[in-house]
Design an enzyme around this catalytic site. Structure first.
Site, mmCIF file in Angstrom:
data_model
loop_
_atom_site.group_PDB
_atom_site.id
_atom_site.type_symbol
_atom_site.label_atom_id
_atom_site.label_comp_id
_atom_site.label_asym_id
_atom_site.label_seq_id
_atom_site.Cartn_x
_atom_site.Cartn_y
_atom_site.Cartn_z
ATOM 1 N N MET A 1 28.876 38.909 -16.496
ATOM 2 C CA MET A 1 27.425 38.945 -16.437
ATOM 3 C C MET A 1 26.869 37.898 -15.484
ATOM 4 O O MET A 1 25.687 37.876 -15.223
ATOM 5 C CB MET A 1 26.819 38.707 -17.817
ATOM 6 N N GLY A 2 27.699 36.995 -14.991
ATOM 7 C CA GLY A 2 27.191 35.929 -14.139
ATOM 8 C C GLY A 2 28.039 35.713 -12.913
ATOM 9 O O GLY A 2 29.205 36.087 -12.864
ATOM 10 N N VAL A 4 29.239 32.521 -10.365
ATOM 11 C CA VAL A 4 29.327 31.066 -10.412
ATOM 12 C C VAL A 4 29.665 30.528 -9.030
ATOM 13 O O VAL A 4 30.589 31.016 -8.373
ATOM 14 C CB VAL A 4 30.387 30.604 -11.434
ATOM 15 N N LYS A 19 25.641 28.682 -12.190
ATOM 16 C CA LYS A 19 25.822 30.036 -12.695
ATOM 17 C C LYS A 19 24.494 30.762 -12.598
ATOM 18 O O LYS A 19 23.470 30.272 -13.101
ATOM 19 C CB LYS A 19 26.308 30.000 -14.143
ATOM 20 N N ASP A 112 33.624 34.333 -28.709
ATOM 21 C CA ASP A 112 34.407 34.916 -27.614
ATOM 22 C C ASP A 112 35.480 33.926 -27.155
ATOM 23 O O ASP A 112 35.704 33.754 -25.962
ATOM 24 C CB ASP A 112 33.489 35.297 -26.452
#
Length: 842
Positions: A1-2, A4, A19, A112
C-alpha cells in the site's frame, strides 16, 4: 500500500525513510484511514526495536510519513538462505518479543507480524509496518478485524487460528505469530504451508507445527509449544514472559559453551567464575539452615549520578528476589533472584525509581515522572495509582502495607499520604507539626501489625539526617510519637528497628506491642550508601530478615565549579564545601544563585569574582530552583512551606513576596521581565509548562500542556523562542518553540538531551546528554528566521564525570561537579539468615 524512499533530512543531517501513499490509493478512504492509523500507532510507541516515526504530513494530495532509516535486510530475505544459528534465533527472538511487549503495553496489536515485517540491522531487530495494527478496545469502524467480502486482510500463513475463524485479534494472536516467526528462524521454512490459501488455513486450524530440529534447546521448544497453542488462553500471558524465557535459554548456552583459549590463564579464570556462580547458588540453598549466616555480593549496573537521592533497591517479603533501579544501557527497574545470575528488566519502568514490593511479592510499586505506579513482577502494563496530588520529582518514599494500601510521601515538605493499592484518590494522613519545628515526614514503612507506620521526621534545627527523628504513626488515631532521635529510613525486623546514621546501618531492640525502644543502638554494617542531606539509605530487608544493601557510606556533600570555553578547555573556578542542587547565573554573569543542599535547603548567592557566599533565604522548609529576573534585581524560587513560588530582592532587603501558591517550579523569566515560565504537574500527570504574568492581571495560563512531560522551559535572550526538554519522542530531547501562540516547534538535539541553556547572545543553545558515567555538554547553533528556526548539527563541547548541572556564560559554560561519590556502586551486598544473629544476642 505504500512506496518508501530513502531521503536526507538536511536540517538534522540524518538519513530518513519517507513512506508515501501512492496516488492510486490517495482517493480511497479506507487506504487513507489505514495510512493514518499506521502514523497514529507508531507515534504512540517508543522502543529501540520498533521503527521510529519522525513526522507525518500532507503536501497537496500526497500523504507521507517520515520514519527512521533502517539499514539492513528483512528476516524474510535472510531466511531465503535457510535456518539461522540458534544464538541468532535467541538474540533476535528476545528483541522481537521486547518490541511486541512494548506495543502490547500501549494497547496495540500488530496483527501482521511476519518475517517480511522484521528488519535485521546492525543495531538489532526493527519491527516494521503497523498499517494493520489495532488499538485494543477501539474496534469501531475497524473493518480489518474480520474477513471482508470473503477475504482476510493480512498474511494468512502467519495468522492465529481464532483470527482465521473470524474472531477479533488480540495480544495472544500476535504471540501465535511470534511463535511462527521463531519456528521459521529455527527451521528455515514456515510452520504451516499448503498449495492454496484454503489449505494453509486448514493446516493452521487442524494440525500442530512439525517438531523443530532435535538440537533445539528444551527451553526454546517449550516457548514454541506455548506460543503455538491453538487456544489463546493456553499461550503465554505476555510477550514479556517470552523474552524472559529466551534470555534464560541464552544465558544457559553462554554458561555451558565450550571454552577455546589462546591463553593458559583464561581457563582457570573462567573456572573460578563458574565456581563463584555455583557457590552462590549453593549458599542460597543453604539459607534453609536457620543457624547459618550467608554473605555474598552480586553485581548490578551502576546508576546515574543523581540516583543516590532516593532509595534504589527493594527485597521481596520472602527474600527470594531483589529489585533495583539501573540507569545503565537497560534503564529501569530490574528483578533478580538470588539463585540466578541474570536479571529481568520490568517493561514500562524505564523512568521508574524507588521500587517497593507488595506484601505477597507479586507486584512492584515505583515512582515514575511524578506518578505512583505498580506493575506485576510477571510482566504487563504498569498502572497509575492515584489522583488528587502529584509527586514532586521522585517523592520521598513509599510502602505497601498488609491492609491493601500504599503509604507515601509526595515530596520534600509534606506529610504522609495514603492510596488504595488498586488505585483511587489519595488522601493525606499527617501534616508536619510546625510548632514542634517539623517540616517533612518521609520514608514511611508499614509495621507487620498492619496498624502502624514507621517514618522519618525532618525538623528545622537539624544539620543533616544523622540528627533526624524516627516516629511511629497510629493508623487508627492519626497520632504519632517519636521513638528514636538520630537516624533515618527505619525498618522493622525480628524485634529490632534498623536505621541509617552517618553512613552505617544500626539496629536497636524494639517492642512491637508497646512501640518502644528497649535497648541501645549498635552499628551492624559499616558502609551503607546514605544520602545525608535527604535521608535516603540504600538498604532493604525482607520479613524473614534477609538483608540487601549498597555499600558506599556517606554520599553527597561537596561540589566544584568548572569553567569550560567553547573549545572545550576547562578551568577550575572554586571548590565548595557543600552540595549543590540547582543554580542560576545572574544576567551580568558575576553571581551564581545556588540552592544549597542540607537538611533544610536554602538559596545562597556566590560571588564568582571574589568567592564569597551570602545567604538569601531563611524561611522554614526548602527554597530551591532560583531564577533571576532579567534586570538582576530579584530572584524567584520555589518554596515548600507552604508550596509556592516566591520572589526576594537580590540584595537581601525586604520580605519575600508570594507570587503563586501550589506545587509549582519556576524555570525562566521573559527578557522584558513581564512573564515567568514555570512547571506544573496536574493530577496523576507529569510536568507541563505554564506562564504567570508578573504585572497586571496575574492569571496563569498554559504555554505547553500535552500528555508528554515538558520541563525546564527557557526563554531565548530576545524573548521570541522557548527551549525546553520533552519526552514526546519516547526519550528526552531538546526542542525550540515559538513563544507566540500557534507557532511551530523544532527538535534541535540528536540522540537525547536535557537541561537546555541559551548562550547570552542567543546564537547557540547548550544541552546535556548522559554518556557512560559522564555528562556530555553539546552546543547547537541557532539561526532564527521568520516563523522558523535553523539549527546546525550539535557539537560536543566537553564530557566530564560527576556533572550535576551547568549554566551558559558569554565564554562557554559553567559546570557544577559533585566531588564526593556521584554514582551508586556496581555491586549489592547480601546477608541471608542475618536476623538470627540479632535474636541470639538479645
Amino acid at each position: 500500500m505504500g512506496e518508501v524512499y530513502r531521503a536526507r533530512d538536511t536540517r538534522l543531517s540524518r538519513d530518513v525513510a519517507i513512506k508515501i501513499l501512492p496516488a492510486e490509493f490517495a482517493s480511497d478512504a479506507s487506504m487513507r484511514q489505514r495510512f493514518e492509523r499506521e502514523a497514529k500507532t507508531i507515534s504512540a510507541l517508543n522502543h529501540p526495536h520498533i521503527c521510529t516515526l519522525h513526522d507525518v504530513g500532507r503536501e497537496n494530495d500526497l500523504h507521507y510519513l517520515v520514519m527512521e532509516y533502517c539499514e539492513g535486510r528483512t528476516l524474510a530475505h535472510r531466511l531465503e538462505r535457510g535456518a539461522l544459528p540458534i544464538d541468532e534465533v535467541l538474540e533476535y527472538g528476545i528483541q522481537i518479543a521486547e518490541a511486541l511487549s512494548s506495543a502490547h503495553r500501549a494497547g496495540i496489536v500488530h496483527r501482521d507480524l511476519k518475517p517480511s515485517n522484521i528488519m535485521l540491522t546492525k543495531s538489532g531487530v526493527k519491527l516494521l509496518d503497523f498499517g494493520l495494527a489495532k488499538q485494543q478496545g477501539r474496534s469501531r469502524d475497524d473493518k480489518d478485524t474480520t474477513p471482508l467480502d470473503g477475504q482476510l486482510v493480512g498474511t494468512v500463513q502467519y495468522m492465529a487460528p481464532e483470527v482465521l475463524n473470524g474472531q477479533e485479534a488480540d495480544a495472544r494472536s500476535d504471540i501465535f505469530s511470534l511463535g511462527l516467526a521463531l519456528y521459521e528462524m529455527l527451521t528455515g521454512k514456515p510452520a504451516f504451508s499448503g498449495t492454496s490459501k484454503a489449505s494453509v488455513i486448514a493446516s493452521i486450524l487442524e494440525h500442530d507445527a512439525p517438531a523443530p530440529p532435535p538440537n533445539t534447546p528444551a527451553t526454546v521448544q517449550h516457548v514454541l509449544e506455548k506460543c503455538l497453542a491453538k487456544k489463546p488462553d493456553e499461550r503465554w500471558e505476555s510477550a514479556h514472559d517470552i523474552a524472559g524465557e529466551l534470555r534464560w535459554a541464552r544465558e544457559q548456552r553462554r554458561t555451558s559453551a565450550p571454552v577455546r583459549s589462546r591463553s593458559p590463564l583464561i581457563v582457570p579464570l573462567l573456572a573460578a567464575a563458574v565456581i563463584v556462580t555455583v557457590a552462590t547458588a549453593l549458599l542460597w540453598r543453604e539459607r534453609k539452615t536457620p543457624d547459618r549466616v550467608v554473605r555474598f555480593s552480586i553485581s548490578v549496573p551502576a546508576t546515574n549520578p543523581t540516583a543516590y537521592t532516593i532509595p534504589m533497591i527493594a527485597i521481596s517479603p520472602d527474600g527470594s528476589l531483589v529489585a533495583y533501579r539501573s540507569a545503565g544501557p537497560e534503564r529501569g527497574i530490574h528483578l533478580r533472584s538470588f539463585d540466578s545470575q541474570q536479571d529481568v528488566l520490568l517493561s514500562g519502568t524505564e523512568k521508574g525509581i524507588n521500587p517497593f514490593f507488595s506484601p505477597d511479592g507479586q507486584w512492584i510499586g515505583f515512582v515514575a515522572a511524578g506518578r505512583l505506579m505498580r506493575v506485576k513482577i510477571s510482566g504487563g502494563a504498569p498502572q497509575s495509582l492515584f489522583s488528587g496530588i502529584s509527586l514532586q520529582g521522585e517523592g520521598r518514599g513509599a510502602s505497601w502495607a498488609p491492609d491493601g494500601a500504599i503509604y507515601f510521601s509526595p515530596h520534600s515538605a509534606t506529610g504522609l499520604w495514603k492510596v488504595p493499592a488498586t488505585g483511587g484518590r489519595a488522601v493525606q494522613l499527617t501534616q508536619p507539626d510546625a510548632a514542634a519545628g517539623e517540616n517533612s515526614h518521609r520514608w514511611p514503612e508499614a509495621l507487620p501489625d498492619g496498624k502502624h507506620l514507621l517514618f522519618t521526621i525532618r525538623t528545622d534545627q537539624i544539620a543533616s539526617f544523622d540528627d533526624a527523628k524516627i516516629a511511629v504513626l497510629s493508623l487508627s488515631t492519626g497520632r504519632w510519637k517519636i521513638v528514636l532521635d538520630g537516624g533515618s529510613a527505619a525498618r522493622y525486623v525480628s524485634g529490632h528497628l534498623l536505621f541509617g546514621r552517618a553512613g552505617g546501618l544500626y539496629a536497636v531492640p524494639f517492642d512491637l506491642k508497646s512501640l518502644t525502644i528497649t535497648g541501645s543502638p549498635k552499628r551492624i554494617v559499616e558502609d551503607v550508601a546514605m544520602y545525608r542531606e535527604g535521608g535516603a539509605v540504600h538498604y532493604a530487608v525482607s520479613s524473614n530478615g534477609d538483608l540487601a544493601y549498597l555499600p558506599g557510606g556517606i554520599i553527597g556533600g561537596r561540589a566544584a565549579l568548572v569553567a569550560v570555553d567553547r573549545g572545550g578547555r576547562t578551568r577550575p573556578v572554586a571548590n565548595l564545601n557543600f552540595a549543590i542542587d540547582r543554580t542560576s547565573i545572574s544576567p551580568d554573569g558575576r553571581k551564581l544563585a545556588i540552592s544549597v543542599l542540607s537538611a533544610n535547603n536554602d538559596i545562597w548567592l556566590y560571588d564568582l569574582e571574589h568567592g564569597s557566599m551570602t545567604r538569601l533565604t531563611f524561611e522554614p522548609g526548602d527554597e530551591v530552583f532560583p531564577v533571576w529576573t532579567p534586570d538582576g534585581s530579584r530572584i524567584l524560587y520555589e518554596a515548600s512551606q507552604p508550596p509556592s513560588i516566591r520572589a526576594r530582592n537580590a540584595d537581601g532587603s525586604g520580605d519575600a513576596e508570594e507570587l503563586l501558591r501550589g506545587a509549582v517550579r519556576p524555570t525562566s523569566c521573559s527578557p522584558d521581565g513581564r512573564v515567568l515560565m514555570y512547571e506544573k504537574s496536574d493530577e496523576g500527570a507529569g510536568p507541563d509548562l505554564w506562564l504567570l504574568p508578573l504585572t497586571g492581571d496575574r492569571t496563569p495560563r498554559p504555554f505547553l500542556k500535552t500528555r508528554f512531560n515538558e520541563e525546564d522551559g527557557r526563554f531565548s535572550p530576545d524573548g521570541k523562542w522557548v527551549a525546553y526538554e520533552s519526552d514526546e519522542s519516547g526519550s528526552s530531547e531538546i526542542y525550540v518553540r515559538s513563544a507566540l501562540p500557534g507557532g511551530g516547534r523544532w527538535q534541535v538535539s540528536i540522540g537525547g538531551g536535557a537541561v537546555p541553556r541559551w548562550a547570552p547572545d542567543g546564537k547557540s543553545l547548550y544541552y546535556a546528554v548522559g554518556r557512560e558515567g559522564a555528562i556530555a555538554i553539546y552546543s547547537v547553533g541557532i539561526s532564527p528566521a521568520a516563523n522558523d528556526i535553523r539549527s546546525n548539527e550539535p557539537q560536543l563541547i566537553v564530557s566530564l564525570p560527576n556533572v550535576r548541572l551547568f549554566e551558559a556564560t558569554k565564554d562557554g559554560v559553567l559546570i557544577e561537579q559533585n566531588l564526593s561519590r556521584a554514582a551508586m556502586p556496581d555491586r549489592m551486598n547480601v546477608v541471608l539468615n542475618w536476623s538470627g544473629e540479632l535474636t541470639a544476642k538479645r
